[in-house]
Design a protein around this motif. Structure first.
Motif, PDB file in Angstrom:
ATOM      1  N   UNK A  81       0.827  -1.200   0.000  1.00 52.86           N
ATOM      2  CA  UNK A  81       0.000   0.000   0.000  1.00 52.86           C
ATOM      3  C   UNK A  81       0.865   1.255   0.000  1.00 52.86           C
ATOM      4  N   UNK A  82       0.216   2.386  -0.244  1.00 57.76           N
ATOM      5  CA  UNK A  82       0.883   3.661  -0.021  1.00 57.76           C
ATOM      6  C   UNK A  82       0.693   4.047   1.441  1.00 57.76           C
ATOM      7  N   UNK A  83       0.700   5.343   1.735  1.00 54.31           N
ATOM      8  CA  UNK A  83       0.614   5.768   3.138  1.00 54.31           C
ATOM      9  C   UNK A  83      -0.763   5.509   3.764  1.00 54.31           C
ATOM     10  N   UNK A  84      -1.744   5.135   2.954  1.00 57.89           N
ATOM     11  CA  UNK A  84      -3.037   4.692   3.478  1.00 57.89           C
ATOM     12  C   UNK A  84      -2.894   3.217   3.870  1.00 57.89           C
ATOM     13  N   UNK A  85      -2.489   3.004   5.104  1.00 58.37           N
ATOM     14  CA  UNK A  85      -1.917   1.728   5.544  1.00 58.37           C
ATOM     15  C   UNK A  85      -2.810   0.948   6.500  1.00 58.37           C
ATOM     16  N   UNK A  86      -4.117   0.997   6.292  1.00 63.64           N
ATOM     17  CA  UNK A  86      -5.034   0.310   7.209  1.00 63.64           C
ATOM     18  C   UNK A  86      -4.689  -1.173   7.349  1.00 63.64           C
ATOM     19  N   UNK A  87      -4.484  -1.863   6.225  1.00 64.96           N
ATOM     20  CA  UNK A  87      -4.224  -3.311   6.280  1.00 64.96           C
ATOM     21  C   UNK A  87      -2.867  -3.628   6.889  1.00 64.96           C
ATOM     22  N   UNK A  88      -1.759  -2.977   6.490  1.00 64.70           N
ATOM     23  CA  UNK A  88      -0.485  -3.270   7.158  1.00 64.70           C
ATOM     24  C   UNK A  88      -0.554  -3.075   8.676  1.00 64.70           C
ATOM     25  N   UNK A  89      -1.220  -2.022   9.133  1.00 60.55           N
ATOM     26  CA  UNK A  89      -1.335  -1.790  10.577  1.00 60.55           C
ATOM     27  C   UNK A  89      -2.213  -2.862  11.229  1.00 60.55           C
ATOM     28  N   UNK A  90      -3.258  -3.276  10.534  1.00 56.89           N
ATOM     29  CA  UNK A  90      -4.147  -4.325  11.062  1.00 56.89           C
ATOM     30  C   UNK A  90      -3.404  -5.643  11.224  1.00 56.89           C
ATOM     31  N   UNK A  91      -2.568  -5.990  10.253  1.00 55.94           N
ATOM     32  CA  UNK A  91      -1.818  -7.238  10.339  1.00 55.94           C
ATOM     33  C   UNK A  91      -0.792  -7.191  11.458  1.00 55.94           C
ATOM     34  N   UNK A  92      -0.278  -6.015  11.770  1.00 55.75           N
ATOM     35  CA  UNK A  92       0.692  -5.868  12.856  1.00 55.75           C
ATOM     36  C   UNK A  92       0.022  -5.879  14.230  1.00 55.75           C
ATOM     37  N   UNK A  93      -1.127  -5.209  14.338  1.00 57.92           N
ATOM     38  CA  UNK A  93      -1.726  -4.976  15.657  1.00 57.92           C
ATOM     39  C   UNK A  93      -2.972  -5.805  15.940  1.00 57.92           C
ATOM     40  N   UNK A  94      -3.645  -6.279  14.886  1.00 58.50           N
ATOM     41  CA  UNK A  94      -4.911  -6.972  15.064  1.00 58.50           C
ATOM     42  C   UNK A  94      -6.082  -6.034  15.243  1.00 58.50           C
ATOM     43  N   UNK A  95      -5.846  -4.727  15.118  1.00 54.89           N
ATOM     44  CA  UNK A  95      -6.904  -3.731  15.292  1.00 54.89           C
ATOM     45  C   UNK A  95      -7.221  -3.082  13.946  1.00 54.89           C
ATOM     46  N   UNK A  96      -8.497  -3.150  13.567  1.00 56.70           N
ATOM     47  CA  UNK A  96      -8.945  -2.507  12.319  1.00 56.70           C
ATOM     48  C   UNK A  96      -9.265  -1.046  12.633  1.00 56.70           C
ATOM     49  N   UNK A  97      -8.387  -0.149  12.233  1.00 56.08           N
ATOM     50  CA  UNK A  97      -8.510   1.259  12.627  1.00 56.08           C
ATOM     51  C   UNK A  97      -8.186   2.170  11.440  1.00 56.08           C
ATOM     52  N   UNK A  98      -9.127   2.297  10.488  1.00 58.13           N
ATOM     53  CA  UNK A  98      -8.875   3.173   9.338  1.00 58.13           C
ATOM     54  C   UNK A  98      -8.673   4.628   9.773  1.00 58.13           C
ATOM     55  N   UNK A  99      -7.676   5.257   9.197  1.00 59.00           N
ATOM     56  CA  UNK A  99      -7.458   6.685   9.396  1.00 59.00           C
ATOM     57  C   UNK A  99      -8.158   7.457   8.292  1.00 59.00           C
ATOM     58  N   UNK A 100      -8.178   8.784   8.417  1.00 60.16           N
ATOM     59  CA  UNK A 100      -8.664   9.610   7.314  1.00 60.16           C
ATOM     60  C   UNK A 100      -7.792   9.356   6.089  1.00 60.16           C
ATOM     61  N   UNK A 101      -8.413   9.298   4.914  1.00 62.07           N
ATOM     62  CA  UNK A 101      -7.677   9.014   3.687  1.00 62.07           C
ATOM     63  C   UNK A 101      -6.710  10.141   3.364  1.00 62.07           C
ATOM     64  N   UNK A 102      -5.467   9.764   3.080  1.00 68.55           N
ATOM     65  CA  UNK A 102      -4.427  10.728   2.727  1.00 68.55           C
ATOM     66  C   UNK A 102      -4.224  10.747   1.220  1.00 68.55           C
TER      67      UNK A 102
END
Length: 427
Positions: A271-292
């Motif tokens: 992904x680019x800096x919109x990294x919802x999935x990479x962060x989810x795989x690391x933390x187990x938390x689905x936490x979308x940020x505002x789209x950059x």
């Protein structure tokens, strides 16, 4: 082909029904309960692209479509190549931008148009879709001037390239475009709301052309086989594929290809800096940020619609989760990789550069790597020329489109505005 709504397992449909419905109850996507491997992948890889693709799709869809009918549909839809280009001895780029709108979504868009035309049998249908760049053009051109079909396209105003925009906002006729004052995620949310509105669905015969629609997804499976078929046979045993990922439909198709028996040893969804999935795989938390906003605007997605399909495959073991990678690439690295590839003699736009970076981060030394070029560099002329200090040649389809006036109408990022606009335009 039996498909289940991933949010409501009680809703089970055929391929034909899933294509016509688009999105299931509770905004769930349809997906097969399981995948059966192909009998002889090596033999398939020796066949021509269209013939092989017919075999793959017939295997997936089953006898809902006569094989000769499916063959004719595939030949009309896939009448342009997917080219594999060697960057060096171990890294290959699969160029998916040789279709009529210069992007990978031509494959799925054109096959979906074939399916809709066949399945609706003259009934009126309205295709409603959101685009972060390339879907709009692929869908618009696939359905342009088709009888009994209207197409409504939402895109985030000012957040896609001018070339991307002009490819679909200049057509007119049965193509209706709206420049939404918001992000792609706002556009996508409006589309989802429309599919919960029974009045709108019934009045307009609503369907979606996003990768929500299963017909687009299965079509994309075919070009991964084409990539491996073009590799030297001695390099087919251990292939690592990297896919630039926004809505995660394209990487889902790669995973399906692997489940069918294509020798994909590792898979990267970069992904680019919109990294919802990479962060989810690391933390187990689905936490979308505002789209950059980014250089790779087609991947500016914080809430990927196809992630439930990918996660389903990983959870049930269709693809080994330990061989699946998802990392984010920032803007500085994107530009650096574009320059690196250019020095090696390969001209890449930002999405392609991100896929290459994802590949080299996790690729084994003895593997063969394939990364995807999902759009022609000229679709991102301004940013590519600025980063590389290199003048691009423009394909005729783009120069012609850029000269035409934009016919899109402005729209606020709320569902009632969309409903009123569409009902006034089409009903």
């Amino acid at each position: 082909m039996k498909l289940v709504n991933l949010k409501d397992a009680q809703q089970q449909v055929s391929f034909t029904e899933a294509v016509k419905i688009g999105l299931g109850r509770n905004q769930g996507v349809f997906f097969p309960e399981s995948f059966q491997p192909l009998a002889d992948v090596d033999a398939l890889l020796d066949k021509p692209f269209a013939e092989r693709s017919t075999e793959i799709l017939y295997h997936l869809i089953g006898d809902e479509l006569p094989k000769d009918t499916l063959s004719e549909m595939v030949q009309r839809a896939f009448n342009f190549p997917a080219k594999l280009v060697a960057v060096d001895d171990t890294h290959y780029c699969l160029e998916l931008f040789h279709g009529p709108t210069l992007a990978f979504k031509d494959f799925g868009g054109r096959f979906m148009a074939e399916c809709i035309s066949l399945f609706n049998q003259g009934e009126r249908v309205t295709i409603l879709t959101a685009t972060s760049g390339d879907t709009g053009a692929a869908v618009a051109h696939a359905f342009y001037n088709k009888p009994n079909v209207d197409v409504v396209i939402l895109y985030p105003e000012g957040k896609i390239s001018l070339a991307q925009q002009k490819l679909f906002t200049t057509l007119g006729g049965n193509i209706h475009c709206y420049a939404v004052k918001g992000s792609f995620d706002d556009c996508q949310a409006m589309v989802k709301s429309a599919f919960l509105d029974d009045e709108l669905k019934q009045t307009l015969g609503l369907n979606s052309a996003n990768s929500i629609n299963i017909s687009r997804l299965v079509a994309q499976v075919c070009y991964y086989f084409e990539a491996v078929a073009q590799l030297p046979k001695e390099k087919r045993g251990k292939v690592h594929v990297s896919v630039p990922s926004g809505n995660f439909g394209n990487v889902c198709a790669a995973m399906i290809a692997a489940a069918l028996g294509l020798p994909v040893a590792k898979l990267s969804a970069t992904t680019n800096q919109n990294d919802t999935v990479p962060r989810y795989l690391d933390s187990g938390e689905w936490a979308p940020n505002a789209t950059l906003e980014s250089l790779s605007n087609a991947m500016d997605v914080s809430k990927p619609n196809n992630w439930p399909r990918v996660e389903t495959m990983l959870e049930r073991g269709d693809f080994n989760k330990h061989d699946f990678y998802s990392r984010s690439v920032d803007e500085d690295v994107t530009q650096s990789v574009m320059k690196q590839l250019h020095e090696q003699g390969y001209l890449a736009e930002p999405h392609t550069a991100i896929a290459y970076q994802g590949l080299v981060q996790d690729m084994d030394a003895d593997a063969c790597g394939v990364f995807l070029a999902t759009a022609h560099p000229a679709k991102f002329k301004e940013s590519v020329e600025a980063v590389l200090n290199h003048q691009l040649d423009m394909p005729k389809v783009l120069t012609d489109a850029l000269l035409k006036p934009c016919l899109a109408e402005p729209l606020q990022a709320d569902y009632e505005s969309l409903k009123q606009a569409v009902m006034n335009k089409i009903s």
